[in-house]
Motif scaffolding. Structure first.
Motif, PDB file in Angstrom:
ATOM      1  N   VAL A   1     -20.266  -9.205  81.164  1.00  0.00           N
ATOM      2  CA  VAL A   1     -20.173  -7.855  81.700  1.00  0.00           C
ATOM      3  C   VAL A   1     -21.080  -7.761  82.917  1.00  0.00           C
ATOM      4  O   VAL A   1     -22.149  -8.360  82.956  1.00  0.00           O
ATOM      5  N   MET A   2     -20.650  -6.996  83.879  1.00  0.00           N
ATOM      6  CA  MET A   2     -21.428  -6.836  85.093  1.00  0.00           C
ATOM      7  C   MET A   2     -22.711  -6.073  84.803  1.00  0.00           C
ATOM      8  O   MET A   2     -22.779  -5.284  83.875  1.00  0.00           O
ATOM      9  N   ALA A   3     -23.705  -6.330  85.624  1.00  0.00           N
ATOM     10  CA  ALA A   3     -24.963  -5.600  85.486  1.00  0.00           C
ATOM     11  C   ALA A   3     -24.726  -4.131  85.827  1.00  0.00           C
ATOM     12  O   ALA A   3     -23.860  -3.793  86.620  1.00  0.00           O
ATOM     13  N   ALA A   4     -25.503  -3.259  85.236  1.00  0.00           N
ATOM     14  CA  ALA A   4     -25.312  -1.820  85.421  1.00  0.00           C
ATOM     15  C   ALA A   4     -25.491  -1.390  86.869  1.00  0.00           C
ATOM     16  O   ALA A   4     -24.921  -0.393  87.294  1.00  0.00           O
ATOM     17  N   ASP A   5     -26.269  -2.155  87.639  1.00  0.00           N
ATOM     18  CA  ASP A   5     -26.509  -1.761  89.025  1.00  0.00           C
ATOM     19  C   ASP A   5     -25.514  -2.404  89.988  1.00  0.00           C
ATOM     20  O   ASP A   5     -25.695  -2.356  91.190  1.00  0.00           O
ATOM     21  N   THR A   6     -24.450  -3.025  89.481  1.00  0.00           N
ATOM     22  CA  THR A   6     -23.435  -3.612  90.348  1.00  0.00           C
ATOM     23  C   THR A   6     -22.062  -3.055  89.976  1.00  0.00           C
ATOM     24  O   THR A   6     -21.248  -3.723  89.363  1.00  0.00           O
ATOM     25  N   PRO A   7     -21.807  -1.810  90.349  1.00  0.00           N
ATOM     26  CA  PRO A   7     -20.578  -1.155  89.928  1.00  0.00           C
ATOM     27  C   PRO A   7     -19.341  -1.648  90.676  1.00  0.00           C
ATOM     28  O   PRO A   7     -19.427  -2.173  91.782  1.00  0.00           O
ATOM     29  N   VAL A   8     -18.208  -1.448  90.053  1.00  0.00           N
ATOM     30  CA  VAL A   8     -16.918  -1.691  90.668  1.00  0.00           C
ATOM     31  C   VAL A   8     -16.292  -0.327  90.944  1.00  0.00           C
ATOM     32  O   VAL A   8     -16.216   0.524  90.061  1.00  0.00           O
ATOM     33  N   ASN A   9     -15.887  -0.109  92.180  1.00  0.00           N
ATOM     34  CA  ASN A   9     -15.189   1.105  92.569  1.00  0.00           C
ATOM     35  C   ASN A   9     -13.700   0.799  92.551  1.00  0.00           C
ATOM     36  O   ASN A   9     -13.243  -0.080  93.276  1.00  0.00           O
ATOM     37  N   VAL A  10     -12.943   1.501  91.729  1.00  0.00           N
ATOM     38  CA  VAL A  10     -11.536   1.183  91.537  1.00  0.00           C
ATOM     39  C   VAL A  10     -10.648   2.218  92.221  1.00  0.00           C
ATOM     40  O   VAL A  10     -10.950   3.411  92.212  1.00  0.00           O
ATOM     41  N   GLY A  11      -9.553   1.747  92.794  1.00  0.00           N
ATOM     42  CA  GLY A  11      -8.509   2.596  93.342  1.00  0.00           C
ATOM     43  C   GLY A  11      -7.167   2.174  92.757  1.00  0.00           C
ATOM     44  O   GLY A  11      -7.017   1.039  92.280  1.00  0.00           O
ATOM     45  N   LEU A  12      -6.205   3.081  92.795  1.00  0.00           N
ATOM     46  CA  LEU A  12      -4.888   2.822  92.223  1.00  0.00           C
ATOM     47  C   LEU A  12      -3.813   3.156  93.235  1.00  0.00           C
ATOM     48  O   LEU A  12      -3.843   4.222  93.851  1.00  0.00           O
ATOM     49  N   ALA A  13      -2.853   2.248  93.371  1.00  0.00           N
ATOM     50  CA  ALA A  13      -1.683   2.505  94.210  1.00  0.00           C
ATOM     51  C   ALA A  13      -0.458   2.012  93.467  1.00  0.00           C
ATOM     52  O   ALA A  13      -0.536   1.085  92.663  1.00  0.00           O
ATOM     53  N   GLN A  14       0.661   2.662  93.720  1.00  0.00           N
ATOM     54  CA  GLN A  14       1.917   2.125  93.231  1.00  0.00           C
ATOM     55  C   GLN A  14       2.891   2.094  94.387  1.00  0.00           C
ATOM     56  O   GLN A  14       2.801   2.894  95.317  1.00  0.00           O
ATOM     57  N   TYR A  15       3.804   1.138  94.323  1.00  0.00           N
ATOM     58  CA  TYR A  15       4.739   0.983  95.427  1.00  0.00           C
ATOM     59  C   TYR A  15       6.135   0.645  94.916  1.00  0.00           C
ATOM     60  O   TYR A  15       6.319   0.121  93.834  1.00  0.00           O
ATOM     61  N   SER A  16       7.085   1.019  95.736  1.00  0.00           N
ATOM     62  CA  SER A  16       8.487   0.662  95.572  1.00  0.00           C
ATOM     63  C   SER A  16       9.068   0.794  96.974  1.00  0.00           C
ATOM     64  O   SER A  16       8.636   0.065  97.868  1.00  0.00           O
ATOM     65  N   SER A  17       9.952   1.756  97.208  1.00  0.00           N
ATOM     66  CA  SER A  17      10.459   1.993  98.566  1.00  0.00           C
ATOM     67  C   SER A  17       9.385   2.583  99.471  1.00  0.00           C
ATOM     68  O   SER A  17       9.473   2.496 100.689  1.00  0.00           O
ATOM     69  N   ASP A 182      -0.415  -0.542  81.590  1.00  0.00           N
ATOM     70  CA  ASP A 182      -1.324  -0.782  80.468  1.00  0.00           C
ATOM     71  C   ASP A 182      -2.241  -1.972  80.748  1.00  0.00           C
ATOM     72  O   ASP A 182      -3.404  -1.986  80.341  1.00  0.00           O
ATOM     73  N   PHE A 183      -1.719  -2.962  81.473  1.00  0.00           N
ATOM     74  CA  PHE A 183      -2.527  -4.114  81.876  1.00  0.00           C
ATOM     75  C   PHE A 183      -3.666  -3.657  82.792  1.00  0.00           C
ATOM     76  O   PHE A 183      -4.813  -4.096  82.635  1.00  0.00           O
ATOM     77  N   VAL A 184      -3.375  -2.772  83.732  1.00  0.00           N
ATOM     78  CA  VAL A 184      -4.414  -2.256  84.634  1.00  0.00           C
ATOM     79  C   VAL A 184      -5.468  -1.500  83.833  1.00  0.00           C
ATOM     80  O   VAL A 184      -6.670  -1.675  84.048  1.00  0.00           O
ATOM     81  N   ARG A 185      -5.028  -0.670  82.883  1.00  0.00           N
ATOM     82  CA  ARG A 185      -5.985   0.069  82.051  1.00  0.00           C
ATOM     83  C   ARG A 185      -6.872  -0.908  81.274  1.00  0.00           C
ATOM     84  O   ARG A 185      -8.095  -0.765  81.255  1.00  0.00           O
ATOM     85  N   SER A 186      -6.279  -1.907  80.667  1.00  0.00           N
ATOM     86  CA  SER A 186      -7.046  -2.883  79.885  1.00  0.00           C
ATOM     87  C   SER A 186      -7.980  -3.712  80.758  1.00  0.00           C
ATOM     88  O   SER A 186      -9.073  -4.073  80.335  1.00  0.00           O
ATOM     89  N   THR A 187      -7.551  -4.005  81.971  1.00  0.00           N
ATOM     90  CA  THR A 187      -8.404  -4.767  82.891  1.00  0.00           C
ATOM     91  C   THR A 187      -9.551  -3.906  83.400  1.00  0.00           C
ATOM     92  O   THR A 187     -10.688  -4.374  83.512  1.00  0.00           O
ATOM     93  N   SER A 188      -9.287  -2.642  83.689  1.00  0.00           N
ATOM     94  CA  SER A 188     -10.312  -1.746  84.248  1.00  0.00           C
ATOM     95  C   SER A 188     -11.517  -1.611  83.333  1.00  0.00           C
ATOM     96  O   SER A 188     -12.648  -1.508  83.802  1.00  0.00           O
ATOM     97  N   VAL A 189     -11.289  -1.588  82.033  1.00  0.00           N
ATOM     98  CA  VAL A 189     -12.407  -1.390  81.119  1.00  0.00           C
ATOM     99  C   VAL A 189     -13.247  -2.651  80.952  1.00  0.00           C
ATOM    100  O   VAL A 189     -14.262  -2.617  80.267  1.00  0.00           O
ATOM    101  N   GLN A 190     -12.867  -3.740  81.621  1.00  0.00           N
ATOM    102  CA  GLN A 190     -13.649  -4.978  81.581  1.00  0.00           C
ATOM    103  C   GLN A 190     -14.854  -4.931  82.501  1.00  0.00           C
ATOM    104  O   GLN A 190     -15.683  -5.819  82.491  1.00  0.00           O
ATOM    105  N   PHE A 191     -14.930  -3.905  83.345  1.00  0.00           N
ATOM    106  CA  PHE A 191     -15.976  -3.828  84.363  1.00  0.00           C
ATOM    107  C   PHE A 191     -16.819  -2.579  84.180  1.00  0.00           C
ATOM    108  O   PHE A 191     -16.396  -1.621  83.550  1.00  0.00           O
ATOM    109  N   ASP A 192     -17.996  -2.613  84.785  1.00  0.00           N
ATOM    110  CA  ASP A 192     -18.830  -1.413  84.843  1.00  0.00           C
ATOM    111  C   ASP A 192     -18.304  -0.600  86.009  1.00  0.00           C
ATOM    112  O   ASP A 192     -18.531  -0.939  87.170  1.00  0.00           O
ATOM    113  N   ILE A 193     -17.547   0.423  85.709  1.00  0.00           N
ATOM    114  CA  ILE A 193     -16.907   1.232  86.743  1.00  0.00           C
ATOM    115  C   ILE A 193     -17.896   2.249  87.259  1.00  0.00           C
ATOM    116  O   ILE A 193     -18.542   2.953  86.497  1.00  0.00           O
TER     117      ILE A 193
END
Length: 194
Positions: A1-17, A182-193
């Motif tokens: 797990v990442m250290a508490a002082d090294t956060p990950v800032n997450v963004g979300l995008a979806q694409y098609s047309s 659901d994969f993105v949700r499961s992956t996101s909780v792997q980091f200190d957000i």
């Protein structure tokens, strides 16, 4: 797990047309709000325009914040592209430009897309493929490891900005879109957000 002082800032995008930023990098109050935004993403259908998505995310996905009056941060910027269908538009040029602008591209998709995903990442070591939808979630540790390899210090080093780009096209279909989400949700909780 990442250290508490090294956060990950997450963004979300979806694409098609077209491309939609569901949440800009770091524009959430807490992990619960981020998870709600992921859960609220809905399937859209349309064409798979991966090249367009890369150009859009390169231009609008990351918002540098001034560290001092006119000095921008230099956090590593990571894009995790998730797709199950081939792009209908060219990907090589937008991907090359993104890499030239120091975006760290990772791609996750089905085995049959390996060549296209390698073209996007520019490095087969940054591509993760799976043989069946059920096998997707087994790839979370590998993806986490690749995200952590962005800088020399790994996940215990400096923070990073991370954008998940989900293919919401007709080629993916609604059931697989839910699986990717659901994969993105499961992956996101792997980091200190942050």
């Amino acid at each position: 797990v990442m250290a508490a002082d090294t956060p990950v800032n997450v963004g979300l995008a979806q694409y098609s047309s077209d491309v939609k930023m569901e949440m800009e990098v770091g524009k959430y109050g807490d992990i619960a709000q981020l998870l709600r935004a992921i859960e609220d993403m809905t399937y859209r259908g349309g064409e798979t325009r991966t090249g367009q998505a890369l150009r859009f995310i390169m231009q609008y996905g990351f918002k540098s914040k001034p560290v001092f009056a006119d000095i921008q941060d230099d956090l590593p910027r990571v894009v995790v592209l998730l797709t199950d269908s081939p792009s209908v538009d060219p990907v090589n040029e937008p991907a090359r430009i993104a890499r030239d602008r120091d975006l760290f591209l990772l791609a996750v998709g089905v085995d049959s897309l390996k060549a296209e995903l390698n073209d996007i990442t520019g490095n087969p070591q940054r591509t993760i493929t799976y043989s069946s939808p059920q096998n997707l979630f087994n790839q979370i540790p590998e993806l986490r490891s690749k995200i952590c390899s962005v800088d020399n210090q790994g996940c215990l080093g400096q923070p990073l900005d991370l954008v998940f780009a989900l293919d919401a096209s007709s080629g993916v279909g609604s059931d697989n879109f839910v699986r990717l989400r659901d994969f993105v949700r499961s992956t996101s909780v792997q980091f200190d957000i942050n």
